[in-house]
Each structure stands twice: as structure tokens, then as C-alpha cells.
Design an enzyme around this catalytic site. Structure first.
Site: not given
Lengths: 403, 343
Positions: B73, B142
Site C-alpha cells: 500500500e 477490518h
């Protein structure tokens, strides 16, 4: 004891024909007898640079070992390096007078890198670096006036006083970046744009020995190679990441090999011709569609990490002095030109005088230009937008932002 | 989209489109409209998108414009920002916004602040998008909502669509905006269908960033929300209407810049305010709304303190019963409305 160490390792180094800084690594000692119980000395000595010495990694051949320097080029490189040198020294002065504030990372000693790199690419190529960026701002088209006025935070600064030392931009030059390592993926993004647009341009992405261990740089190595981006990674290894020597920060100090599957080369970063030839070689590699390449430039900074670092607690004054006397990039170029009758002493002196004047004029401007207007406080938040209200320090302070 | 065109030509003025397809169509149209737009992220190309939001795009546009990235990322977000520096218009997908924390330096320090630091020399036309907030059973790492985190930062525009019209219009607006936009989607909304009118289906339909929408008019109390919780507010409003309480439901659509004018106008009409969000309470979106209302003209119209309904202040648990009790439910909204109205 420091003197003894230097003497010993210098003698040893004379028998070796290896490139500088490699030798025996450094031995860290404390010198209680010197009354500096917490001082740490490095035993690294500084051998003379072997000109045109290039170390290769995953490359069959490297840049040519000889280079041609025309008089015109020589004078240009001399003038630009001298301009960077004097500009940085003037910044030192202004900082000590508290006219420049905050962070100020000076580039004196490393001039051959910025000038040599620019000699190997064109202004339509792209470049991005970290915070030691004043030299690059100049080579990428900025003027001394607007650089100095940015350092002093005036409206005539290259970023109108909004950015400061670490955030200067010109066409195809993306700063000036304050977060160590972040500029490297950014540079790969610029390279991606070059490939996407098919314009045959490339991006030079610089980082230091300190940044070289950043994970995002390895992420960038990976993607650049996968996608064959036209990027030249350049590690300016000046031996110290702030106060930490390369031996103390890096399990491998062979930064030109750290790209692993990316071909690499290591050259003398104090020799502007070495840097130029290596850059040309790297640029050809990129432009032929082979993907990324990595260059390590062995260089040195005379100043400490920044103006708040005297630079002598982690290295010796003797080491700094030795580099100055044996490997100063400007002196090296000057000697070359004089000994090859490419210029006269008077001519070079005239350039020095002209540079001095340019710096003085710029400093004059930088210290007299007014600060940015308060109206500018909230501007430049968004591009191409309608003006909008910005909350000030209190709910009653309503400010306006314009693009 | 071809089905849409056929139906439109045949005289159908509306289509039922779920949020996923609305996002997909918006991206497809913008990719077609402007060569500089491209999409990168994990699994966006050959996998058709982890949540199928980019289905069909790689097949249509190819490797150059739809790029699968490795699981890096920080690196690919930086690459996306650099591409924006150099004149492209990237859409950078985070598989979920939780993973953006790995790259948050690039979003804030490289994207958001650059136009300011360069005094206008370097715009950054980039969209970061992906699902935000809680899903179902994906547990603590998450499930975080990042609206407050990104909404805090000057230099960013932060949007949070609720329905398909929001998704379509805001994504088009975001892609056409010359500034960094954080686009917070919601995984549980992807499959939810909504009617889209002919106007909304036009290629140049955009929802302006920075304008909230009053989804339901009411007179007794204002409910301000964003994303999936807007639906819960409307459901709560239906239930409350049976008891004679008429709620005005404001869909923020944009987190930053916050449309304070619409909120204030509503509060000045109803005299009561409840904010509803999925994120944690401390330093959150609701906290900001309440502070703004305190500091502005609407305060004098409040007949009761403004109150926030939020996610529970804990990491998200896994077991269904626990998860259900970690997020605001319709009954929590109804309860809060009645408390504020002293019913």
C-alpha cells in the site's frame, strides 16, 4: 587516540587501490582521556578517489571510464557548483542570524551530485529528492533569489513563503520532501506517468543512505521492475544518516546492490564528470525500455545533518578536513580545468566574484522582501475551486481560501 | 451500461442500480471520458475487484489503465500520488480503508498538503477509494471507520456516499476534481439496489462535493448521518412517524467540507439534533457537528442538547451477537430521538 587511529588506517589505505570509504569499516571508540567521554570516533580514513572508478552490479558493462569535458561545460559546472556552495554558506550565515528558521539541511560538499546528474539528463526529464534540496532546486531551474527568499519565508520565495526549505518546486521538479523515503514511490509514480504518456522522459528519484533502508523503497524497487518504469534510483551516500554512520544503520552498505534484481552502479559522487557519465549511462538504460537502474553516489556533506547539528559528535573534524582538502568537488574540477589549460585562474576568479555578487543580491532580496500577506494564509488549499470559508483560531475568525 | 442505453431509448426513464454497479458505471464513464484517468489497486484488474466494483474494466481498458498492484500500500499509494503530480488522474483503490493506514503518510503528507506547500504550483488530482467502516463478521482489524481521521485534514476532500445516486454522482465529481478526494464506500451497501432517474444516468451527472441532501423533510427533529446509517435514520423515521414524530433526515454526502449551512437550517427549523454514525464517538463526525452547531446561529434554536448516536467505543468483536451490539441500531436512533424530545 583518535589521531593514532587515523594515522594507522591512512597508512593501510595507501597500500590499497580500493575506492574510498570501503576499507575496514569503522571502529567505534570512546576517548575518555580526551575528556570527551561520550565522543565517538570513527576510524574510517579517506583515501584518494580513483577517478572514473565504477562498481557494477548485474551489469555487463558500465559507463565509459573516460569522459570528455568541453570548456563550456566545465565553466558551466564550475559556476553552478560554486553557486550552490556559496548559496548554502550564505544560508548558514542567515540561519545563525535567525533570519532563516526551522529546518535547514545544507548541501555543501555534495554539489557534484546535483550538477553532474543534471548534466546527464535534460530539463524535460523529471527529478524528485528529499529535504537536502536547495542544490536541486537550483539545477532544476530555480533562481538563487527565489530559493533564498523561500528560506527566509518571504512572498518572493519560490513557494511564496508557504513551503520553506524542504518544500520547493519547479517545473518537472517535485521537491523537496520532508518525510524520509516517501519521495521514492512518488518518483516512480512520475516515471509511470512518463511511460503512460509515452513521452520518452524519465524520473530521477534520489534518497540518502539513511533512507535506503525504508520499506517503501523496496516496494518501489519491486513495482518499478515489474512494470519497467523509466526511473533512475540514486542513493546519495554521504556516509551518515543524521548522526548514524552507514555501518551502524545498514546490514549491507553496498547500496548500489540493494536493488537486488535491479542493475546498479557505484561511482565517485565528488567528481562531477563521474556523476554525469554514470547518469547518462543510466538514462540510456531507462530510455531503451529496460526499466529501472540504481546509482550510488559516494559523497560527503561538510555541514552536519541540519543547522541544529554541529556534525562533529559522530565524525571527526579531521575527517571533514581531509575530504575538503582531498576531494572537494569544486577544487577537483578547478584543478582539472587549470591543469588542462581549459581556463585561467583569473577567469575562474571572475566567476567566483560574479557568483558572490549573485548571492549577495539574492540575500539582500531575501532579507528585505516582505513576508507573505495574511490574505495568503488560507489560499492554495484546493486547486481550481471556488473561494471558501476557512475556520480561524476562533469561531468568530472567518478566513477565506482561494485557489 | 448498454442495457441502460437501450432502456433509455426505449422510453424507460428509470433504472434500478445497486451501489456497486453505480460505482462501476461511474468509473467506466470517466475512464472513457478522460484518457488520463486510470485505476490501480490490489485485484482491481484480472480479479474484477475484490468486491467486484471494477468488474469488466480491465477487459475493456487493458493493462495500461487498470493496474493490479502487489500488496504494498505505501508503495502504490505513493506511486499513485506521483502519477497525479505528473499530470495523470489516478484512482487508487484500498481494498478496505483499514489498509490505508499503511499508506496514510502518502495520503496526508504527499497528497493533501502539496498544493499548499507549493503555493499552488503542484495540484494533486487523485481519488483514493475503497470500502470503509464495519462490514459483517470481519472483526476488529477490518472494521474501522476512517471518516474522522481523514475528515480532520485540510487539503483533503472526504466524501461518504449512501445510495447509488450518491455513489455515482460523487465518484464522478471526485474523479473530475483537481484535488485529493478520499472516497469512503461501504461494503454492506454494495449490493443494495436503488432507483436512478434518467437525469442521474446522464454521463455528466455529478453530485457536488460539499453539499448535504435532505432525504426526508420533517419538523420535530433533525437526524444527521452519512453512509449506511442514513438508511437506518430513514427506517427510524418511518417508525417514529407512526407515533406522530416527523424526523428530518440529512444525508451529509460529504464529510469534508462539512455542509454546516444545511445542518443549521434544519436545526433552526426543528430545534432538535441527533447525529448518527458508524464510527467511534471520541473526536468523531458527530462530535464535530455538535461543536459547529454550538458555535453557530443554530444553537439558540436548540430546545435540548444535541446528541450523538455512534458505534460502541470498542474494537469490533467477531461473534454476531457482539457485533450487532457494537454498531448503532435503529432502536438506538429511536431511543435517542425520544430522549431528546423528552417523550
Amino acid at each position: 587516540c583518535v589521531d593514532q587511529l587515523l594515522e594507522v588506517s591512512y597508512v593501510l589505505s595507501q597500500g590499497c587501490s580500493l575506492h574510498p570509504f570501503s576499507l575496514f569499516g569503522s571502529v567505534l571508540l570512546t576517548c575518555p582521556t580526551a575528556g570527551l567521554a561520550s565522543m565517538v570516533a570513527s576510524s574510517r580514513s579517506y583515501a584518494d578517489f580513483t577517478p572514473e572508478k565504477v562498481d557494477l552490479h548485474r551489469l555487463e558493462e558500465g559507463p565509459p571510464l573516460t569522459a570528455t569535458l568541453t570548456r563550456e561545460e566545465g565553466l558551466k559546472y564550475y559556476r553552478t557548483m560554486q553557486t550552490i556552495r556559496r548559496m548554502e554558506l550564505k544560508a548558514d550565515q542567515l540561519y545563525k542570524q535567525k533570519i532563516i528558521r526551522g529546518f535547514c539541511h545544507l548541501y555543501d560538499g555534495q554539489e557534484a551530485c546535483a550538477v553532474g546528474i543534471e548534466g546527464g539528463i535534460t530539463l524535460s526529464d523529471h527529478l524528485i529528492t528529499a529535504y537536502r534540496a536547495h542544490g536541486y532546486t537550483l539545477t532544476r531551474g530555480g533562481t538563487v533569489r527565489e530559493i533564498m527568499a523561500e528560506l527566509t519565508g518571504r512572498r518572493g520565495g519560490i513557494a511564496k513563503g508557504k513551503g520553506g526549505s524542504m518544500h520547493m518546486y519547479t517545473k518537472n521538479f517535485y521537491g523537496g520532501n520532508g518525510i524520509v523515503g516517501a519521495q521514492v514511490p512518488l518518483g516512480a509514480g512520475v516515471a509511470l506517468a512518463c511511460k503512460y504518456l509515452g513521452n520518452d522522459q524519465l524520473c530521477v528519484s534520489l534518497y540518502g543512505d539513511g533512507a535506503a533502508n525504508q520499506g517503501q523503497i523496496f516496494e518501489t524497487y519491486n513495482m518499478s521492475s515489474l512494470w519497467k518504469l523509466p526511473i533512475i534510483f540514486i542513493c546519495e551516500n554521504n556516509q551518515y544518516g543524521m548522526g548514524t554512520s552507514v555501518e551502524r544503520s545498514s546490514a549491507s552498505t553496498e547500496y548500489y546492490k540493494r536493488g537486488d534484481y535491479i542493475p546498479g552502479l557505484r561511482v565517485d559522487g565528488m567528481d562531477v564528470l563521474c556523476v554525469r557519465e554514470a547518469t547518462k549511462f543510466a538514462a540510456d538504460h531507462c530510455r531503451s525500455g529496460k526499466g529501472p537502474i540504481l546509482m550510488e553516489l559516494q559523497t560527503y556533506r561538510y555541514h552536519g545533518h541540519s543547522m541544529s547539528d554541529p556534525g562533529v559528535s559522530y565524525r571527526t573534524r579531521e575527517e571533514i578536513q581531509e575530504v575538503r582538502s582531498k576531494s572537494d568537488p569544486i577544487s577537483m574540477l578547478k584543478d582539472r580545468m587549470l591543469s588542462n589549460n581549459m581556463a585561467s585562474i583569473e577567469e575562474l576568479k571572475e566567476i567566483d566574484i560574479a557568483v558572490r555578487k549573485e548571492i549577495e543580491d539574492a540575500a539582500q532580496f531575501a532579507t528585505t522582501d516582505p513576508e507573505p500577506p495574511l490574505d495568503d494564509l488560507c489560499s492554495h488549499i484546493f486547486a481550481n475551486d471556488q473561494p471558501f470559508e476557512v475556520r480561524g483560531a476562533t469561531p468568530w475568525t472567518k478566513l477565506t481560501s482561494t485557489s | 451500461l448498454q442495457v441502460c442505453a437501450f432502456l433509455l431509448r426505449s422510453g424507460f426513464t428509470e433504472m434500478v442500480v445497486n451501489v456497486r454497479d453505480a460505482l462501476n458505471q461511474a468509473m467506466d464513464e470517466e475512464l472513457e471520458r478522460d484518457e488520463r484517468v486510470f485505476l490501480l489497486g490490489e485485484e482491481v484488474a484480472q480479479y474484477d475487484g475484490a468486491y467486484k466494483v471494477s468488474r469488466g474494466l480491465w477487459k475493456k481498458y487493458g493493462d495500461k489503465r487498470i493496474i493490479d498492484t502487489p500488496i504494498t500500500e505505501m508503495g502504490f499509494a505513493g506511486i499513485a500520488v506521483g502519477a497525479a503530480f505528473a499530470g495523470l488522474r489516478p484512482i487508487c483503490e484500498f481494498m478496505t480503508w483499514n489498509f490505508s493506514m499503511q499508506a496514510i503518510d502518502q495520503v496526508i503528507n504527499s497528497a493533501a498538503k502539496t498544493y499548499y506547500m507549493s503555493a499552488g504550483a503542484q495540484p494533486v488530482p487523485i481519488v483514493f477509494r475503497g470500502p470503509n467502516g464495519s462490514s459483517a463478521g470481519v472483526a476488529a482489524q477490518h472494521s474501522q471507520c476512517f471518516a474522522a481521521w481523514y475528515g480532520h485534514c485540510p487539503g483533503l476532500k472526504v466524501v461518504s456516499p449512501w445510495n447509488s445516486e450518491d455513489a455515482r454522482g460523487l465518484l464522478k465529481a471526485a474523479i473530475r476534481d483537481d484535488n485529493p478526494v478520499v472516497f469512503l464506500e461501504n461494503e454492506l451497501m454494495y449490493g443494495v439496489p436503488f432507483d436512478l432517474s434518467e437525469d442521474v444516468l446522464q454521463k455528466d451527472f455529478v453530485v457536488p462535493i460539499g453539499k448535504a441532501k435532505v432525504e426526508r423533510r420533517g419538523t420535530h427533529i433533525t437526524l444527521v448521518s452519512h453512509s449506511r446509517c442514513v438508511g437506518f435514520c430513514l427506517d427510524a423515521a418511518s417508525v417514529l412517524a407512526k407515533e406522530g414524530v416527523e424526523c428530518e433526515v440529512v444525508n451529509l454526502r460529504t464529510i469534508r467540507p462539512l455542509d454546516v449551512d444545511t445542518i443549521e437550517a434544519s436545526v433552526m427549523k426543528t430545534g432538535h439534533l441527533v447525529t448518527v454514525e458508524g464510527g467511534w464517538p471520541q473526536y468523531g463526525v458527530g462530535a464535530e457537528i455538535c461543536a459547529r452547531v454550538m458555535e453557530g446561529p443554530a444553537f439558540n434554536y436548540l430546545d435540548a442538547p444535541a446528541v450523538r448516536v455512534t458505534g460502541v467505543d470498542i474494537p469490533m468483536p467477531y461473534a454476531k451477537i457482539l457485533e450487532d451490539h457494537s454498531v448503532p441500531q435503529i432502536k438506538d436512533i429511536i431511543f435517542s430521538v425520544k430522549k431528546v424530545l423528552n417523550m
